[in-house]
Design a protein around this motif. Structure first.
Motif, PDB file in Angstrom:
ATOM      1  N   GLY A 103      -3.680  -4.799   1.040  1.00  0.00           N
ATOM      2  CA  GLY A 103      -4.651  -4.714  -0.045  1.00  0.00           C
ATOM      3  C   GLY A 103      -5.719  -3.657   0.109  1.00  0.00           C
ATOM      4  N   THR A 104      -5.554  -2.734   1.051  1.00  0.00           N
ATOM      5  CA  THR A 104      -6.522  -1.646   1.173  1.00  0.00           C
ATOM      6  C   THR A 104      -6.494  -0.797  -0.091  1.00  0.00           C
ATOM      7  OG1 THR A 104      -6.167  -1.603   3.556  1.00  0.00           O
ATOM      8  CG2 THR A 104      -7.261   0.304   2.591  1.00  0.00           C
ATOM      9  N   LYS A 105      -7.654  -0.477  -0.609  1.00  0.00           N
ATOM     10  CA  LYS A 105      -7.742   0.247  -1.881  1.00  0.00           C
ATOM     11  C   LYS A 105      -7.065   1.622  -1.788  1.00  0.00           C
ATOM     12  CE  LYS A 105     -12.062  -2.001  -3.256  1.00  0.00           C
ATOM     13  NZ  LYS A 105     -13.491  -1.802  -3.578  1.00  0.00           N
ATOM     14  N   PRO A 106      -6.289   1.979  -2.819  1.00  0.00           N
ATOM     15  CA  PRO A 106      -5.588   3.276  -2.819  1.00  0.00           C
ATOM     16  C   PRO A 106      -6.528   4.459  -2.598  1.00  0.00           C
ATOM     17  CG  PRO A 106      -4.774   1.892  -4.591  1.00  0.00           C
ATOM     18  CD  PRO A 106      -5.966   1.185  -4.025  1.00  0.00           C
ATOM     19  N   GLU A 107      -7.729   4.387  -3.175  1.00  0.00           N
ATOM     20  CA  GLU A 107      -8.663   5.504  -3.026  1.00  0.00           C
ATOM     21  C   GLU A 107      -9.121   5.656  -1.577  1.00  0.00           C
ATOM     22  OE1 GLU A 107     -11.045   2.139  -5.143  1.00  0.00           O
ATOM     23  OE2 GLU A 107      -8.998   2.915  -5.078  1.00  0.00           O
ATOM     24  N   VAL A 108      -9.175   4.540  -0.833  1.00  0.00           N
ATOM     25  CA  VAL A 108      -9.541   4.602   0.577  1.00  0.00           C
ATOM     26  C   VAL A 108      -8.424   5.270   1.374  1.00  0.00           C
ATOM     27  CG1 VAL A 108     -10.007   3.230   2.651  1.00  0.00           C
ATOM     28  CG2 VAL A 108     -11.055   2.602   0.470  1.00  0.00           C
ATOM     29  N   ILE A 109      -7.202   4.910   1.063  1.00  0.00           N
ATOM     30  CA  ILE A 109      -6.044   5.536   1.723  1.00  0.00           C
ATOM     31  C   ILE A 109      -6.039   7.034   1.460  1.00  0.00           C
ATOM     32  CG2 ILE A 109      -3.525   5.664   1.782  1.00  0.00           C
ATOM     33  CD1 ILE A 109      -4.634   3.154   3.082  1.00  0.00           C
ATOM     34  N   GLU A 110      -6.318   7.430   0.216  1.00  0.00           N
ATOM     35  CA  GLU A 110      -6.329   8.852  -0.122  1.00  0.00           C
ATOM     36  C   GLU A 110      -7.443   9.595   0.609  1.00  0.00           C
ATOM     37  OE1 GLU A 110      -4.040  10.576  -1.744  1.00  0.00           O
ATOM     38  OE2 GLU A 110      -2.969   8.664  -1.723  1.00  0.00           O
ATOM     39  N   GLN A 111      -8.592   8.962   0.771  1.00  0.00           N
ATOM     40  CA  GLN A 111      -9.688   9.575   1.519  1.00  0.00           C
ATOM     41  C   GLN A 111      -9.296   9.821   2.971  1.00  0.00           C
ATOM     42  OE1 GLN A 111     -12.897   6.660   0.019  1.00  0.00           O
ATOM     43  NE2 GLN A 111     -14.080   8.435   0.676  1.00  0.00           N
ATOM     44  N   ILE A 112      -8.603   8.852   3.543  1.00  0.00           N
ATOM     45  CA  ILE A 112      -8.160   8.989   4.939  1.00  0.00           C
ATOM     46  C   ILE A 112      -7.158  10.134   5.050  1.00  0.00           C
ATOM     47  CG2 ILE A 112      -6.918   7.853   6.831  1.00  0.00           C
ATOM     48  CD1 ILE A 112      -8.063   5.182   5.757  1.00  0.00           C
ATOM     49  N   LYS A 113      -6.224  10.187   4.111  1.00  0.00           N
ATOM     50  CA  LYS A 113      -5.233  11.263   4.114  1.00  0.00           C
ATOM     51  C   LYS A 113      -5.884  12.629   3.935  1.00  0.00           C
ATOM     52  CE  LYS A 113      -1.257   8.656   2.298  1.00  0.00           C
ATOM     53  NZ  LYS A 113      -0.327   8.526   1.146  1.00  0.00           N
ATOM     54  N   SER A 114      -6.901  12.676   3.074  1.00  0.00           N
ATOM     55  CA  SER A 114      -7.560  13.964   2.803  1.00  0.00           C
ATOM     56  C   SER A 114      -8.307  14.488   4.018  1.00  0.00           C
ATOM     57  CB  SER A 114      -8.527  13.824   1.619  1.00  0.00           C
ATOM     58  OG  SER A 114      -9.615  12.971   1.949  1.00  0.00           O
ATOM     59  N   ALA A 115      -8.553  13.588   4.987  1.00  0.00           N
ATOM     60  CA  ALA A 115      -9.202  13.999   6.240  1.00  0.00           C
ATOM     61  C   ALA A 115      -8.178  14.535   7.233  1.00  0.00           C
ATOM     62  CB  ALA A 115      -9.970  12.828   6.842  1.00  0.00           C
ATOM     63  N   GLY A 116      -6.931  14.651   6.802  1.00  0.00           N
ATOM     64  CA  GLY A 116      -5.880  15.189   7.654  1.00  0.00           C
ATOM     65  C   GLY A 116      -5.251  14.163   8.580  1.00  0.00           C
ATOM     66  N   ILE A 117      -5.436  12.890   8.245  1.00  0.00           N
ATOM     67  CA  ILE A 117      -4.892  11.800   9.074  1.00  0.00           C
ATOM     68  C   ILE A 117      -3.640  11.247   8.409  1.00  0.00           C
ATOM     69  CG2 ILE A 117      -5.348   9.508  10.046  1.00  0.00           C
ATOM     70  CD1 ILE A 117      -8.374  10.303   9.889  1.00  0.00           C
ATOM     71  N   ALA A 118      -2.588  11.104   9.185  1.00  0.00           N
ATOM     72  CA  ALA A 118      -1.337  10.563   8.670  1.00  0.00           C
ATOM     73  C   ALA A 118      -1.480   9.071   8.383  1.00  0.00           C
ATOM     74  CB  ALA A 118      -0.211  10.780   9.667  1.00  0.00           C
ATOM     75  N   VAL A 119      -0.970   8.621   7.244  1.00  0.00           N
ATOM     76  CA  VAL A 119      -0.994   7.205   6.881  1.00  0.00           C
ATOM     77  C   VAL A 119       0.419   6.769   6.509  1.00  0.00           C
ATOM     78  CG1 VAL A 119      -1.924   5.435   5.342  1.00  0.00           C
ATOM     79  CG2 VAL A 119      -3.362   7.378   6.014  1.00  0.00           C
ATOM     80  N   ILE A 120       0.888   5.697   7.113  1.00  0.00           N
ATOM     81  CA  ILE A 120       2.179   5.123   6.739  1.00  0.00           C
ATOM     82  C   ILE A 120       1.938   3.706   6.249  1.00  0.00           C
ATOM     83  CG2 ILE A 120       4.442   4.317   7.548  1.00  0.00           C
ATOM     84  CD1 ILE A 120       4.518   6.633   9.461  1.00  0.00           C
ATOM     85  N   THR A 121       2.412   3.423   5.043  1.00  0.00           N
ATOM     86  CA  THR A 121       2.257   2.104   4.436  1.00  0.00           C
ATOM     87  C   THR A 121       3.616   1.428   4.372  1.00  0.00           C
ATOM     88  OG1 THR A 121       0.397   2.895   3.092  1.00  0.00           O
ATOM     89  CG2 THR A 121       1.466   0.849   2.405  1.00  0.00           C
ATOM     90  N   PHE A 122       3.736   0.301   5.041  1.00  0.00           N
ATOM     91  CA  PHE A 122       5.004  -0.423   5.082  1.00  0.00           C
ATOM     92  C   PHE A 122       5.115  -1.418   3.941  1.00  0.00           C
ATOM     93  CE2 PHE A 122       4.039   0.627   9.530  1.00  0.00           C
ATOM     94  CZ  PHE A 122       5.200   1.280   9.895  1.00  0.00           C
ATOM     95  N   GLN A 123       6.346  -1.639   3.515  1.00  0.00           N
ATOM     96  CA  GLN A 123       6.636  -2.740   2.602  1.00  0.00           C
ATOM     97  C   GLN A 123       6.779  -4.006   3.446  1.00  0.00           C
ATOM     98  OE1 GLN A 123       6.819  -2.477  -0.724  1.00  0.00           O
ATOM     99  NE2 GLN A 123       6.562  -0.245  -0.740  1.00  0.00           N
ATOM    100  N   GLN A 124       6.336  -5.144   2.920  1.00  0.00           N
ATOM    101  CA  GLN A 124       6.508  -6.406   3.642  1.00  0.00           C
ATOM    102  C   GLN A 124       6.881  -7.508   2.664  1.00  0.00           C
ATOM    103  OE1 GLN A 124       3.104  -8.178   5.592  1.00  0.00           O
ATOM    104  NE2 GLN A 124       4.375  -9.476   6.891  1.00  0.00           N
ATOM    105  N   GLU A 125       8.066  -8.029   2.830  1.00  0.00           N
ATOM    106  CA  GLU A 125       8.518  -9.152   2.010  1.00  0.00           C
ATOM    107  C   GLU A 125       8.286 -10.436   2.791  1.00  0.00           C
ATOM    108  OE1 GLU A 125      12.849 -10.796   1.281  1.00  0.00           O
ATOM    109  OE2 GLU A 125      12.506  -9.041   0.010  1.00  0.00           O
TER     110      GLU A 125
END
Length: 291
Positions: A103-125
């Motif tokens: 549930g981390t906000k998409p805009e937060v993920i984008e901010q982290i990525k824009s700082a040059g940090i790799a982000v991997i988001t897994f699917q979880q069933e």
């Protein structure tokens, strides 16, 4: 920090890639001679990383990362739903791992990525198969695929020990943070899936997700068992406090003292301890009512 040999592929700017479900191959690079620094924004992902022997690479976690106990020593970046990008970035991670369900906000993920940090988001069933897939996906991402095998073998052994409740007891889960915040679980939640896997029936399955608890709903649902997090019951003042909640005493669970609790992350995490969680849940919901 000692770098695990299989992760040395990061050193010298080698590419790390993973094909996740419908996602495209993800690639990133790390500076030469810099060990992988991971921030996890999901408690289950954190637990899997530790089981894979990669805890030494974790430099920060969210507050749902409560197991193993050693994770408590790491810096906390907040609750996964209210995390600020600045807090994550300040730890200077090489890689951030999370899940869609965190549930981390998409805009937060984008901010982290824009700082040059790799982000991997897994699917979880929320299923046995989903748990196994997540374990293997995390292992593949960290380039230790073979390390998933003993974890999956242990999970299968634990699941084989689960003895489902035989009389399909009606179970009502109450999420509580004091009497001012009380919700009941409907369809599609982690708890709903756990109740089903344990052989029980969700007493409030006529709606999706969560709804506020009402006395009328309690009486109508008339559960055989009431389930809470350990911390939730504590916030109500224990079983005596729960008994004072309007409608509880009119249910079969209230009349028979069938109030059970479990650790929150164990119950809802669908982690490598899923088999252990189901063993505990099935045992508790199958207990006979007080005479």
């Amino acid at each position: 920090m000692k770098t695990i040999p299989v992760l040395k592929a990061w050193i010298g700017g080698l590419i790390l890639g993973l094909l996740l479900s419908s996602q495209a191959i993800f690639a990133t690079k790390a500076p030469k001679d810099e060990p992988v620094r991971i921030v996890s924004l999901d408690g289950t992902v954190s637990e899997i990383l530790c089981d894979l022997g990669l805890q030494s690479h974790l430099i920060g976690v969210d507050v749902t990362s409560t197991y193993p106990e050693s994770l408590q020593k790491l810096p906390k970046v907040g609750h996964n739903r209210t995390i600020s990008a600045e807090g994550v970035i300040s730890l200077k991670p090489t890689l951030v791992l999370t899940s869609v369900n965190a549930g981390t906000k998409p805009e937060v993920i984008e901010q982290i990525k824009s700082a040059g940090i790799a982000v991997i988001t897994f699917q979880q069933e929320y299923s046995v198969a989903g748990t196994k897939k997540l374990i293997q996906d995390v292992a593949n991402t960290c380039q230790v695929p073979s390390r998933a095998k003993p974890i999956l073998k242990k999970l299968d052994a634990d699941l084989a020990q689960v003895k489902k409740a035989i009389n399909s007891p009606k179970v009502l889960f109450i999420y509580a943070r004091g009497t001012g915040t009380m919700m009941v679980s409907g369809k599609g939640t982690q708890v709903d899936k756990m109740i089903e896997l344990a052989g029980g029936v969700n007493a409030t399955s006529s709606f999706e997700n969560y709804k506020p608890l009402t006395a009328e709903a309690l009486v109508t649902a008339n559960p055989d068992v009431i389930l809470l997090f350990d911390s939730g019951l504590e916030s109500l003042g224990g079983a005596q406090g729960l008994a004072k909640v309007q409608g509880i005493a009119q249910t079969n669970a209230g009349k028979n003292g069938r109030i059970i609790t479990m650790d929150g992350h164990l119950l809802t995490g669908f982690s490598p301890r899923l088999g252990k969680a189901l063993q505990e849940l099935t045992q508790k919901i199958a207990q006979k009512p007080k005479a």
